[in-house]
Motif scaffolding. Structure first.
Motif, mmCIF file in Angstrom:
data_model
loop_
_atom_site.group_PDB
_atom_site.id
_atom_site.type_symbol
_atom_site.label_atom_id
_atom_site.label_comp_id
_atom_site.label_asym_id
_atom_site.label_seq_id
_atom_site.Cartn_x
_atom_site.Cartn_y
_atom_site.Cartn_z
ATOM 1 N N GLU A 183 4.106 -0.638 3.759
ATOM 2 C CA GLU A 183 3.973 0.765 3.347
ATOM 3 C C GLU A 183 5.369 1.368 3.242
ATOM 4 N N THR A 242 -1.513 -0.268 -5.371
ATOM 5 C CA THR A 242 -1.881 -1.100 -4.228
ATOM 6 C C THR A 242 -2.221 -2.498 -4.719
ATOM 7 N N LEU A 268 0.071 -5.317 5.876
ATOM 8 C CA LEU A 268 0.247 -4.198 4.942
ATOM 9 C C LEU A 268 1.716 -3.792 4.978
ATOM 10 N N ARG A 305 -1.121 3.377 4.306
ATOM 11 C CA ARG A 305 -1.885 2.373 5.049
ATOM 12 C C ARG A 305 -3.362 2.748 5.158
ATOM 13 N N LEU A 317 -6.189 0.935 3.285
ATOM 14 C CA LEU A 317 -6.700 -0.406 3.552
ATOM 15 C C LEU A 317 -6.862 -0.719 5.033
ATOM 16 N N VAL A 356 0.857 -1.195 0.000
ATOM 17 C CA VAL A 356 0.000 0.000 0.000
ATOM 18 C C VAL A 356 0.887 1.238 0.000
#
Lengths: 180, 180
Positions: A78, A95, A76, A38, A41, A35
């Motif tokens: 990032e 993403t 995730l 963050r 999502l 992503v």
């Protein structure tokens, strides 16, 4: 552990150097999603009942793990720096799902097994709390699989690994009193 | 089940119509990978110890599931017809991670919960052995999440759902004698 006398691979006509004593136990551990931010999502994972269990810096990115009901996890990743594998991925794909991590009981056994079968395994590394390697996307048509073996202390630092962890019962950190 | 009297959402200042009795239990069920040809990836999953548990036709594709040590699963989806969602995906992305499926205990509760929070949930459908819906990629920055609630008979047809299934214990098909 397997009994080396019980599985007569040694001396078989197979030409590989494969070792029947290798411990190849494995499970899906988590799914990694790249992503740019963050906030794209994280709220969705929270609505889905995900509980934040880790938000940790790494080299050029941070990884943020959400645990779901049964300790299944979504991660995730990032970016926190420019010009990394992750910014490259996001520039190309936006993403998206980035990798699947398999927990293994014995990473060097799994790596040797895959290499015996001509798969490329790269970036084998030992970290303080885990050992890792990656099955190269060149060997999988393009998808990235991470292999991780957890070291003692991983649980305490980041929460329990997934519920299937009871299959990997020779990891002494699961319950040191019961290790054998 | 939650006790409606124990969690004072009703009458709170929140403006949503959210129902505290909703059953939002959820777990990661499997990871779906799009492949133009299963032979790209099936041998890798087999080397990783994956056991083939399903190879089933669907509308324009087939889905091929591999179970790993603890019943965690990876699914390959391979096109069997031109001009479908899957061929479109492969044309754009090539082989790659396509979706993550969450098993839920009560799909309509989860769908209502997400919609109450303005997430788009699409393609809600009832099939013979499962009920499904998808969280639209428009609500997730681009990734696709499938929600599945298994109906009685799913286990018998396709093997046991994942090991975390014991969390969803009000599914009578898990053990009809023990359902309550």
């Amino acid at each position: 552990m397997t009994d080396p006398s019980s599985d007569g691979e040694v001396g078989s006509p197979a030409s590989t150097a494969e070792d029947p004593d290798r411990d190849l136990r494995i499970r899906v551990d988590h799914v990694g999603i790249a992503v740019a931010d963050r906030d794209t999502l994280a709220p969705v994972l929270e609505l889905l009942g995900g509980e934040l269990i880790a938000d940790e810096p790494a080299d050029g990115f941070r990884w943020i793990q959400y645990e779901l009901g049964d300790l299944s996890r979504i991660e995730l990743i990032e970016p926190t720096a420019p010009d990394t594998f992750l910014t490259d991925f996001l520039d190309r794909n936006g993403t998206g799902f980035h990798h699947v991590t398999f927990e293994v009981a014995a990473i060097d056994d799994v790596v040797a097994h895959l290499r015996d079968h001509d798969l490329r395994v790269v970036d084998r590394a030992d970290h303080e709390k885990y050992r890792e390697a990656f099955v190269s996307p060149r060997s999988t048509g393009g998808v990235l699989f991470q292999l991780m073996e957890y070291e003692p202390g991983y649980c305490e630092a980041y929460g329990e690994p997934g519920v299937g962890h009871d299959l990997l019962t020779d990891h002494s950190y699961l319950d040191p009193a019961e290790s054998h």
